[in-house]
Design a protein around this motif. Structure first.
Motif, PDB file in Angstrom:
ATOM      1  N   THR A  56      38.634  22.725  40.543  1.00  0.00           N
ATOM      2  CA  THR A  56      39.155  22.948  41.884  1.00  0.00           C
ATOM      3  C   THR A  56      38.456  24.126  42.558  1.00  0.00           C
ATOM      4  OG1 THR A  56      41.292  22.082  41.228  1.00  0.00           O
ATOM      5  CG2 THR A  56      41.252  23.426  43.211  1.00  0.00           C
ATOM      6  N   TYR A  57      38.260  25.200  41.820  1.00  0.00           N
ATOM      7  CA  TYR A  57      37.703  26.428  42.395  1.00  0.00           C
ATOM      8  C   TYR A  57      36.221  26.296  42.717  1.00  0.00           C
ATOM      9  CZ  TYR A  57      36.687  31.331  43.186  1.00  0.00           C
ATOM     10  OH  TYR A  57      36.293  32.513  43.754  1.00  0.00           O
ATOM     11  N   LEU A  58      35.461  25.661  41.851  1.00  0.00           N
ATOM     12  CA  LEU A  58      34.017  25.561  42.027  1.00  0.00           C
ATOM     13  C   LEU A  58      33.659  24.288  42.773  1.00  0.00           C
ATOM     14  CD1 LEU A  58      32.863  26.628  38.451  1.00  0.00           C
ATOM     15  CD2 LEU A  58      32.923  28.053  40.515  1.00  0.00           C
ATOM     16  N   LYS A  59      33.289  24.437  44.024  1.00  0.00           N
ATOM     17  CA  LYS A  59      32.856  23.290  44.814  1.00  0.00           C
ATOM     18  C   LYS A  59      31.331  23.206  44.818  1.00  0.00           C
ATOM     19  CE  LYS A  59      33.418  20.969  49.192  1.00  0.00           C
ATOM     20  NZ  LYS A  59      34.065  20.937  50.481  1.00  0.00           N
ATOM     21  N   PHE A  60      30.682  24.367  44.869  1.00  0.00           N
ATOM     22  CA  PHE A  60      29.224  24.433  44.932  1.00  0.00           C
ATOM     23  C   PHE A  60      28.684  25.301  43.813  1.00  0.00           C
ATOM     24  CE2 PHE A  60      30.659  23.850  49.276  1.00  0.00           C
ATOM     25  CZ  PHE A  60      29.903  22.765  49.671  1.00  0.00           C
ATOM     26  N   LEU A  61      27.492  24.965  43.333  1.00  0.00           N
ATOM     27  CA  LEU A  61      26.790  25.879  42.450  1.00  0.00           C
ATOM     28  C   LEU A  61      26.657  27.183  43.221  1.00  0.00           C
ATOM     29  CD1 LEU A  61      23.562  25.244  40.462  1.00  0.00           C
ATOM     30  CD2 LEU A  61      23.783  27.219  41.934  1.00  0.00           C
ATOM     31  N   GLY A  62      27.034  28.271  42.624  1.00  0.00           N
ATOM     32  CA  GLY A  62      27.001  29.559  43.301  1.00  0.00           C
ATOM     33  C   GLY A  62      28.384  30.107  43.577  1.00  0.00           C
ATOM     34  N   ASP A  63      29.387  29.233  43.591  1.00  0.00           N
ATOM     35  CA  ASP A  63      30.758  29.713  43.807  1.00  0.00           C
ATOM     36  C   ASP A  63      31.185  30.675  42.704  1.00  0.00           C
ATOM     37  OD1 ASP A  63      31.301  28.474  46.211  1.00  0.00           O
ATOM     38  OD2 ASP A  63      32.287  26.747  45.311  1.00  0.00           O
ATOM     39  N   GLU A  64      30.538  30.577  41.546  1.00  0.00           N
ATOM     40  CA  GLU A  64      30.897  31.457  40.436  1.00  0.00           C
ATOM     41  C   GLU A  64      30.421  32.890  40.650  1.00  0.00           C
ATOM     42  OE1 GLU A  64      26.918  29.600  39.188  1.00  0.00           O
ATOM     43  OE2 GLU A  64      28.649  29.029  40.356  1.00  0.00           O
ATOM     44  N   TRP A  65      29.591  33.128  41.660  1.00  0.00           N
ATOM     45  CA  TRP A  65      28.961  34.429  41.855  1.00  0.00           C
ATOM     46  C   TRP A  65      29.830  35.438  42.570  1.00  0.00           C
ATOM     47  CZ3 TRP A  65      23.547  35.752  41.259  1.00  0.00           C
ATOM     48  CH2 TRP A  65      22.890  34.860  40.421  1.00  0.00           C
TER      49      TRP A  65
END
Length: 133
Positions: A56-65
């Motif tokens: 749910t939280y990660l929609k795009f690569l990079g959201d983890e940053w």
């Protein structure tokens, strides 16, 4: 998490050590291509404390940053004041498209570039619904 820790985590994705004959551009192309190819929601770390459901939280690569709140603050403070519906914008280093996703609907045209062909491919898929992208 500071930038040094982030780079260390990313470097672990890229298993091959940088040789003295590898120039910086080639090294970074390989690094980000590998990161993009290997990235999944379940493998990604998340900067925001307490995130349990990565799907749910990660929609795009990079959201983890960084937190979504931080990203929104940057967009509100440093991008939105300088664009409008007639703007032609350029994003350098599109990555997975997390910024472009929010900027594309606000401008007439959004072009993007990245050192990594894999990042560009991933962002094209993620932003396919933006017909002007």
């Amino acid at each position: 998490m500071n930038l040094k820790n982030i780079i260390t985590r990313i470097s672990h994705v890229f298993k091959n050590e940088k040789s003295s004959s590898t120039d910086n551009v080639s090294y970074n192309k390989n690094l980000w291509n590998t990161y993009s190819k290997q990235w999944t929601k379940q493998k990604a770390w998340v900067e925001k404390e307490g995130v349990i459901d990565k799907d749910t939280y990660l929609k795009f690569l990079g959201d983890e940053w960084g937190t979504k709140e931080d990203v929104q603050s940057i967009i509100d403070s440093f991008i939105k004041p300088y664009i409008n519906a007639q703007s032609h914008a350029l994003e350098i280093g599109i990555g997975g498209g997390r910024i472009a996703h929010q900027v594309a609907p606000l401008v007439a045209r959004l072009d993007a570039t990245d050192i990594s062909r894999e990042m560009i491919n991933r962002s094209r898929i993620a932003l396919a619904h933006h017909t002007r992208f």
